[in-house]
Scaffold this motif. Structure first.
Motif, PDB file in Angstrom:
ATOM      1  N   GLU A 108       0.500   0.210  -5.609  1.00  0.00           N
ATOM      2  CA  GLU A 108      -0.640   1.018  -5.147  1.00  0.00           C
ATOM      3  C   GLU A 108      -1.850   0.629  -5.991  1.00  0.00           C
ATOM      4  N   CYS A 119       0.896  -1.182   0.000  1.00  0.00           N
ATOM      5  CA  CYS A 119       0.000   0.000   0.000  1.00  0.00           C
ATOM      6  C   CYS A 119       0.920   1.214   0.000  1.00  0.00           C
ATOM      7  N   ILE A 134      -4.849   2.080  -6.222  1.00  0.00           N
ATOM      8  CA  ILE A 134      -5.628   3.157  -6.867  1.00  0.00           C
ATOM      9  C   ILE A 134      -4.775   3.810  -7.954  1.00  0.00           C
ATOM     10  N   ILE A 145      -7.031  -7.679   3.079  1.00  0.00           N
ATOM     11  CA  ILE A 145      -5.758  -7.363   2.405  1.00  0.00           C
ATOM     12  C   ILE A 145      -4.691  -8.361   2.849  1.00  0.00           C
ATOM     13  N   ARG A 177      -3.341   7.325  -7.689  1.00  0.00           N
ATOM     14  CA  ARG A 177      -2.317   7.394  -6.646  1.00  0.00           C
ATOM     15  C   ARG A 177      -1.028   6.684  -7.079  1.00  0.00           C
ATOM     16  N   PRO A 211      -4.489  -6.336  -3.968  1.00  0.00           N
ATOM     17  CA  PRO A 211      -3.710  -7.299  -3.175  1.00  0.00           C
ATOM     18  C   PRO A 211      -3.888  -8.742  -3.638  1.00  0.00           C
ATOM     19  N   ALA A 268       1.412   4.286  -2.036  1.00  0.00           N
ATOM     20  CA  ALA A 268       1.313   5.718  -2.379  1.00  0.00           C
ATOM     21  C   ALA A 268       1.109   6.561  -1.126  1.00  0.00           C
ATOM     22  N   PRO A 269       1.692   7.762  -1.059  1.00  0.00           N
ATOM     23  CA  PRO A 269       2.478   8.436  -2.102  1.00  0.00           C
ATOM     24  C   PRO A 269       3.958   8.053  -2.149  1.00  0.00           C
ATOM     25  N   GLY A 270       4.434   7.206  -1.257  1.00  0.00           N
ATOM     26  CA  GLY A 270       5.805   6.726  -1.444  1.00  0.00           C
ATOM     27  C   GLY A 270       6.738   6.925  -0.262  1.00  0.00           C
ATOM     28  N   GLY A 271       6.217   7.340   0.891  1.00  0.00           N
ATOM     29  CA  GLY A 271       7.080   7.556   2.062  1.00  0.00           C
ATOM     30  C   GLY A 271       7.861   6.301   2.427  1.00  0.00           C
ATOM     31  N   LYS A 272       7.142   5.182   2.613  1.00  0.00           N
ATOM     32  CA  LYS A 272       7.822   3.946   3.038  1.00  0.00           C
ATOM     33  C   LYS A 272       8.700   3.408   1.899  1.00  0.00           C
ATOM     34  N   ASP A 286       1.403  -1.121   4.984  1.00  0.00           N
ATOM     35  CA  ASP A 286       1.065   0.127   5.674  1.00  0.00           C
ATOM     36  C   ASP A 286      -0.403   0.359   5.320  1.00  0.00           C
TER      37      ASP A 286
HETATM   38  N1  SAM Z   1       2.727   3.677   2.649  1.00  0.00           N
HETATM   39  C1  SAM Z   1       2.332   4.989   2.193  1.00  0.00           C
HETATM   40  C2  SAM Z   1       3.444   5.981   2.523  1.00  0.00           C
HETATM   41  O1  SAM Z   1       4.236   5.724   3.433  1.00  0.00           O
HETATM   42  O2  SAM Z   1       3.548   7.003   1.826  1.00  0.00           O
HETATM   43  C3  SAM Z   1       1.003   5.402   2.772  1.00  0.00           C
HETATM   44  C4  SAM Z   1      -0.072   4.387   2.525  1.00  0.00           C
HETATM   45  S1  SAM Z   1      -1.674   4.813   3.042  1.00  0.00           S
HETATM   46  C5  SAM Z   1      -1.580   4.633   4.749  1.00  0.00           C
HETATM   47  C6  SAM Z   1      -2.587   3.419   2.528  1.00  0.00           C
HETATM   48  C7  SAM Z   1      -2.663   3.187   1.040  1.00  0.00           C
HETATM   49  O3  SAM Z   1      -3.488   2.016   0.834  1.00  0.00           O
HETATM   50  C8  SAM Z   1      -3.311   4.315   0.256  1.00  0.00           C
HETATM   51  O4  SAM Z   1      -2.440   4.729  -0.776  1.00  0.00           O
HETATM   52  C9  SAM Z   1      -4.570   3.679  -0.334  1.00  0.00           C
HETATM   53  O5  SAM Z   1      -4.854   4.136  -1.636  1.00  0.00           O
HETATM   54  C10 SAM Z   1      -4.247   2.209  -0.350  1.00  0.00           C
HETATM   55  N2  SAM Z   1      -5.456   1.352  -0.304  1.00  0.00           N
HETATM   56  C11 SAM Z   1      -6.748   1.714  -0.108  1.00  0.00           C
HETATM   57  N3  SAM Z   1      -7.566   0.646  -0.173  1.00  0.00           N
HETATM   58  C12 SAM Z   1      -6.784  -0.416  -0.398  1.00  0.00           C
HETATM   59  C13 SAM Z   1      -7.050  -1.804  -0.592  1.00  0.00           C
HETATM   60  N4  SAM Z   1      -8.280  -2.293  -0.519  1.00  0.00           N
HETATM   61  N5  SAM Z   1      -6.000  -2.626  -0.830  1.00  0.00           N
HETATM   62  C14 SAM Z   1      -4.741  -2.138  -0.888  1.00  0.00           C
HETATM   63  N6  SAM Z   1      -4.447  -0.836  -0.712  1.00  0.00           N
HETATM   64  C15 SAM Z   1      -5.446   0.014  -0.473  1.00  0.00           C
END
Ligand code: SAM
Length: 453
Positions: free
Chosen positions: A133, A109, A135, A211, A138, A161, A111-115, A177
């Motif tokens: 990602e 998961c 979406i 997930i 994203r 996933p 986006a936007p790419g921090g991890k 994440d």
């Molecule tokens: N890891 C990212 C970072 O450090 O920049 C932040 C991730 S954010 C907490 C969670 C991400 O999960 C979002 O980008 C969201 O679009 C995605 N997401 C939403 N629903 C999801 C799903 N059903 N399965 C997988 N990813 C999903």
């Protein structure tokens, strides 16, 4: 101090019970400004400033929030703006994994790419990161941030996933994440508070389990799972962990963190996790846990079906001069795009091309147009670029901002041809010098749309 809209009633009651005498400090911390922090890109030039974040080698607190958009170094990928608690990922990875090995890492998961940018700074160049990602819109932002970070050992994908079930036992490390109810972000993002409800917490918890169960077959036996959320509640954290650890499927790995960090250790049954509260840690709310998979998993065989067209020997020799002589890269041609990939990862990336929806892979180097190479923006940002091979233009701050807005601007320079534009030590992109004027080749979709104030 800022005024905080009133907390959702059920959330407030729960936190009051959970935190006891600490509740007032928690409430007070939500009325303070969020700490500002960045993570430097160790592969690019930068002048480290600010207090070190003790759990992250390249993390720094800033004393105030600059207008990041107007700092060319941000667009050059010299640092990433990231809140400090989530940089605990570094401890989770270095304390659980032998990073000298060639690893296959999934950030599901992303986006936007921090991890993902953090992971790229921690794994070695023979390791592969799949940054995914689900979406689509994203995944474009994710790809942009990955390109700015400049590494070639990465694939950006846009998959659900469950698509990863095709890759049984493929990954050594998985970072999940998870999308969550965001209780830890109430200070930074009041929108998260407006969306909060007990029903949504339940919904998030169920989605997280879906997930996890979809993607876990793709983790190797003995592989490491790092699960994190930016929320506090049990349903999305401890309860999901105990659910995961049913039938002895995972061992929890403890982290050693100095008490001065303020991170709380959480134990429920066998499950161990680490929680950051904003009144105890200099950062936002966050939760993280590290596990090792115990159950046996078959490993998908990498079938060596050839999917890539390789650039001709002549082209490859030319492109080899564009990168550092010690870098071992292959050059592939996809439509008219020349892409470079680390030789060590070519087979894996070729395999993944047949299994996933790949947005970008490796580093795009150039577009071939009428036998000429038009250098790609991603390549200007690459840590493998051999700068001395190209003409260079040093820009002032005003010129750099004009460049990043994709405006036309003049240079007192009568050279001709493609040139790398730089601000201070960092490459920002390409221009085509035309004698008395130039073409600004900054990608339209990435241009900044903000004035100087
Ligand atoms: N890891 C990212 C970072 O450090 O920049 C932040 C991730 S954010 C907490 C969670 C991400 O999960 C979002 O980008 C969201 O679009 C995605 N997401 C939403 N629903 C999801 C799903 N059903 N399965 C997988 N990813 C999903």
């Amino acid at each position: 101090m800022k005024n905080l809209p009133s907390l959702p009633k059920e959330f407030e009651e729960r936190m009051r019970t959970e935190l006891g005498s600490g509740f007032n400090d928690f409430l007070e911390s939500l009325q303070k400004k969020s700490p500002v922090s960045i993570r430097l890109n160790p592969a690019k030039p930068s002048t480290p400033q600010g207090e070190i974040i003790s759990w992250t080698k390249h993390g720094r607190y800033l004393t105030e929030r600059p207008v990041f958009t107007l700092d060319p170094a941000l667009h050059a990928g010299a640092y990433y703006v990231q809140e400090a608690s989530s940089m605990l990922l570094e401890q989770a990875l270095i304390q659980s994994t032998d990073l000298s090995k060639a690893l296959r890492v999934l950030d599901l998961c992303a986006a936007p790419g921090g991890k993902s940018t953090h992971l790229l700074s921690l794994i070695n160049s023979n390791s592969l990161l799949v940054s995914n990602e689900v979406i689509r819109s994203r995944s474009a932002i994710l790809s942009e941030n990955i390109q700015k970070w400049g590494h070639a050992n990465v694939v950006v994908s846009c998959n659900d996933p469950e698509d990863f079930q095709r890759l049984e036992g493929f990954f050594d490390v998985m970072v999940i994440d998870a999308p969550c109810s965001g209780e830890g972000l109430f200070r930074k993002d009041p929108g998260a508070m407006a969306e909060w409800s007990t029903d949504n917490v339940q919904l998030c918890s169920q989605r997280q389990r879906r997930i996890l169960s979809d993607v876990l077959p793709a983790l190797k036996e003995g592989g490491i799972l790092i699960y994190s959320t930016c929320t506090f509640n049990e349903q999305e954290n401890e309860n999901n962990l105990t659910w995961l650890a049913q039938e002895d499927a995972f061992t929890f790995l403890p982290l050693s963190l100095p008490p001065s960090c303020g991170v709380e250790t959480i134990q429920k049954g066998n499950a161990v996790g680490y929680r950051c509260y904003p009144h105890l840690v200099k950062g936002e709310g966050f939760f993280i846990s590290v596990m090792q998979k115990k159950t046996s998993t078959k490993q998908a065989r990498i079938k060596s079906k050839s999917r890539f067209s390789f650039a001709s020997k002549k082209i490859s020799e030319q492109l080899q001069e564009w990168i550092h002589p010690t870098d071992q890269f292959d050059f592939i041609l996809q439509d008219n795009l020349l892409i470079t990939l680390p030789i060590a990862l070519k087979e894996e990336i070729e395999f993944l091309q047949g299994q996933l929806h790949i947005v970008t892979k490796g580093t795009a180097m150039a577009e071939v147009k009428h036998d000429k190479f038009i250098p790609e923006h991603a390549f200007a940002l690459s840590i493998h670029l051999r700068e001395e091979h190209f003409q260079q233009v040093d820009l002032s701050l005003d010129q750099a901002l004009q460049f990043l807005r994709k405006e036309a601007f003049m240079l007192d320079d009568n050279r001709k041809g493609f040139a790398l534009v730089k601000y201070q030590e960092n490459s920002l992109g390409w221009v085509n010098l035309l004698g008395n004027r130039l073409n600004n080749l900054y990608p339209t979709a990435w241009r900044i749309r903000m004035g100087n104030s």
